[in-house]
Write a protein that holds these residues in place. Structure first.
Motif, PDB file in Angstrom:
ATOM      1  N   GLY A  88       0.792  -1.228   0.000  1.00  0.00           N
ATOM      2  CA  GLY A  88       0.000   0.000   0.000  1.00  0.00           C
ATOM      3  C   GLY A  88       0.823   1.276   0.000  1.00  0.00           C
ATOM      4  N   GLU A  89       2.105   1.170  -0.292  1.00  0.00           N
ATOM      5  CA  GLU A  89       2.925   2.383  -0.329  1.00  0.00           C
ATOM      6  C   GLU A  89       2.489   3.281  -1.488  1.00  0.00           C
ATOM      7  N   THR A  90       2.463   4.578  -1.235  1.00  0.00           N
ATOM      8  CA  THR A  90       2.097   5.503  -2.318  1.00  0.00           C
ATOM      9  C   THR A  90       3.272   5.637  -3.285  1.00  0.00           C
ATOM     10  N   LEU A  91       2.958   6.089  -4.500  1.00  0.00           N
ATOM     11  CA  LEU A  91       4.011   6.349  -5.488  1.00  0.00           C
ATOM     12  C   LEU A  91       4.931   7.451  -4.970  1.00  0.00           C
ATOM     13  N   ALA A  92       4.348   8.451  -4.331  1.00  0.00           N
ATOM     14  CA  ALA A  92       5.147   9.566  -3.808  1.00  0.00           C
ATOM     15  C   ALA A  92       6.207   9.045  -2.836  1.00  0.00           C
TER      16      ALA A  92
ATOM     17  N   ILE B 113      -3.794   9.590 -11.929  1.00  0.00           N
ATOM     18  CA  ILE B 113      -3.052   9.341 -10.689  1.00  0.00           C
ATOM     19  C   ILE B 113      -3.622  10.150  -9.517  1.00  0.00           C
ATOM     20  N   ARG B 117      -4.700   7.209  -4.008  1.00  0.00           N
ATOM     21  CA  ARG B 117      -4.439   7.676  -2.652  1.00  0.00           C
ATOM     22  C   ARG B 117      -3.070   8.350  -2.573  1.00  0.00           C
ATOM     23  N   GLU B 118      -2.812   9.324  -3.426  1.00  0.00           N
ATOM     24  CA  GLU B 118      -1.505   9.980  -3.411  1.00  0.00           C
ATOM     25  C   GLU B 118      -1.633  11.332  -2.714  1.00  0.00           C
ATOM     26  N   PRO B 119      -0.552  11.779  -2.068  1.00  0.00           N
ATOM     27  CA  PRO B 119      -0.631  13.022  -1.294  1.00  0.00           C
ATOM     28  C   PRO B 119      -0.481  14.268  -2.165  1.00  0.00           C
TER      29      PRO B 119
END
Lengths: 310, 151
Positions: A88-92, B113, B117-119
């Motif tokens: 579940g790690e984000t791409l960021a 994207i 769930r990206e910040p």
């Protein structure tokens, strides 16, 4: 573009004609190194991270080859299996972590806009290796390079883009890139899969002569370049309709009887039935050369964004 | 007996020169729904010298934030926003269509994207026109129905 060092390669839209020409010229210098005739260590000590969130053979291997040919090293993954992305790690977060391990990042991702997002979270240069149905700028530069290298110029050429022009991202990006070069463009597609009008308008605005047709036979006698793309089976609800349409856009020897002697035939590959394999043996067939050109073009870009050569 | 169609308000905001038919969308972007606790007056299809027909929304006891004004600009680029204090027009602003819309729209492309769930905040370039359209800076998707994309 004043400096290439540290520059992200996200979309062909970020490139001016001048930028593209700089890449093409640099790529030509790379060709003997890409072929293994000469060796180079300009990227010795540099590390490239290949982050492939979905499978791709060509893009991943050609980046690896480009980096290794220049004396650099490559790390990364070719699917998300076994990575923290599955947790579940984000791409960021993935990008911020990888930043500590590599000097540049190539990203292939199933979601549009992923490369732009990644670039916002790292100081390292990011190269978009294809994001969903979005951009794949190094493919476009490789296509342009092939045309320029084979024909000696781009300006003044008559170029036909053939196939599913509605959904085909390689055709959209190539049309955009060619718009600044003073070519005449023909868009050849089955009914219902025509080039989107926004792209036609944009290309016309640049002063490019544009024609559209449903008949491949119309363009073959006048074309200098035939750029063929796949017509995907899944676009057709009726399999028989697909067979009929795909059959009428097939490049074979009888069709090429009308072609100019120095016509070049390109295809981003993989192909299915669009080009008869017997055509491979004719001088028109340049699609495997086009696939090879991925390497010098990516070598050029890697040197430029890592601030060597240039 | 003379009856005013819409009575003056003591304190609050009057949003005038909304394109006819867009008042309900203005309510939506202001988050005004069945849970509203102050008086809101909506006038639709009102004759207008400048526009032919227009809508007007009056919201009592509330002044809008710059972010809310930006949202209104995207769906009513020629609206005027009047701040009323003690029955007087204390401030009068003509909305300005912003060049960028950051964090106020959702991208209509489910594969974008920014829908994961990206910040990050969504980021759109505003394309001028009547009505204005916006293009996602991440996936390039052009959103035609801006009102429906407002979060």
């Amino acid at each position: 573009m004043a400096s290439w060092k540290g520059r992200d390669i996200l979309s062909i839209r970020d490139f001016s004609r001048g930028d593209m020409e700089v890449v093409l010229k640099h790529a030509r210098k790379m060709a003997p190194f890409a072929e293994g005739q000469k060796s180079s260590q300009t990227l010795e000590g540099k590390i490239l991270a290949n982050l492939f969130f979905e499978p791709s053979t060509r893009t991943r291997l050609s980046f690896e080859s480009a980096m290794i040919r220049l004396g650099g090293r490559v790390l990364g993954f070719s699917s998300v299996e076994g990575t923290s992305v599955q947790k579940g790690e984000t791409l960021a977060d993935t990008v911020r972590m990888v930043e500590g391990y590599a000097d540049a990042i190539v990203l292939r991702h199933p979601h549009e806009g992923a490369a732009r997002l990644a670039a916002e979270f790292t100081e390292r240069p990011v190269i978009n290796g294809g994001d969903g149905a979005g951009q794949h700028p190094t493919q476009t530069l490789q296509d342009l390079y092939t045309i320029w290298d084979e024909k000696g110029k781009i300006e003044g050429l008559s170029i036909a883009l053939v196939g599913d022009l509605k959904y085909g991202r390689t055709a959209h990006s190539l049309a955009h890139a060619l718009a600044g070069f003073g070519t005449s463009l023909s868009f050849v597609s089955p009914p219902g899969l025509e080039m989107p009008w926004e792209i036609i308008e944009e290309v016309k605005k640049s002063g490019t002569a544009v024609s559209t047709t449903h008949r491949l036979e119309d363009v073959v006698p006048v074309a200098d370049v035939l750029y063929v793309t796949r017509i995907q089976r899944e676009r057709f609800p009726d399999p028989q309709e697909y067979e009929r349409v795909a059959g009428s856009y097939r490049v074979d020897l009888p069709l090429l009887r009308e072609a100019k002697k120095d016509l070049i035939l390109l295809h981003p590959l993989p192909r299915t039935t669009e080009i008869d394999p017997v055509v491979d043996r004719t001088p028109y067939a340049k699609y495997f050369r086009q696939a090879f050109n991925a390497v010098p073009v990516r070598m050029a870009l890697l040197e430029m964004i890592l601030g060597v050569g240039g | 007996m003379r009856e005013l169609r819409v009575t003056p308000i003591k304190n609050g905001t009057v949003i005038d020169h909304i394109p006819a038919g867009m008042a309900l969308k203005v309510l939506k972007v202001l988050g005004i729904d069945e849970a509203v606790t102050s008086t809101v007056t909506v006038a639709m299809h009102v004759p207008s010298k400048a526009m032919g027909w227009k809508d007007i929304v009056k919201v009592e006891d509330r002044e809008l934030s710059p972010r809310e004004v930006d949202k209104i600009a995207l769906i009513a680029p020629r609206a005027s926003v009047n701040v009323i204090r003690n029955y007087n027009v204390a401030e009068k602003h003509v909305v300005r269509l912003p060049d960028r819309a950051v964090g106020i729209l959702r991208c209509g492309n489910p594969n974008c994207i920014t829908n994961l769930r990206e910040p990050v905040e969504t980021d759109f370039l505003v394309l001028r026109g009547e009505p204005p359209r916006v293009a996602c800076r991440y996936c390039d998707r052009i959103v035609e129905d801006v009102a429906a994309a407002i979060v």
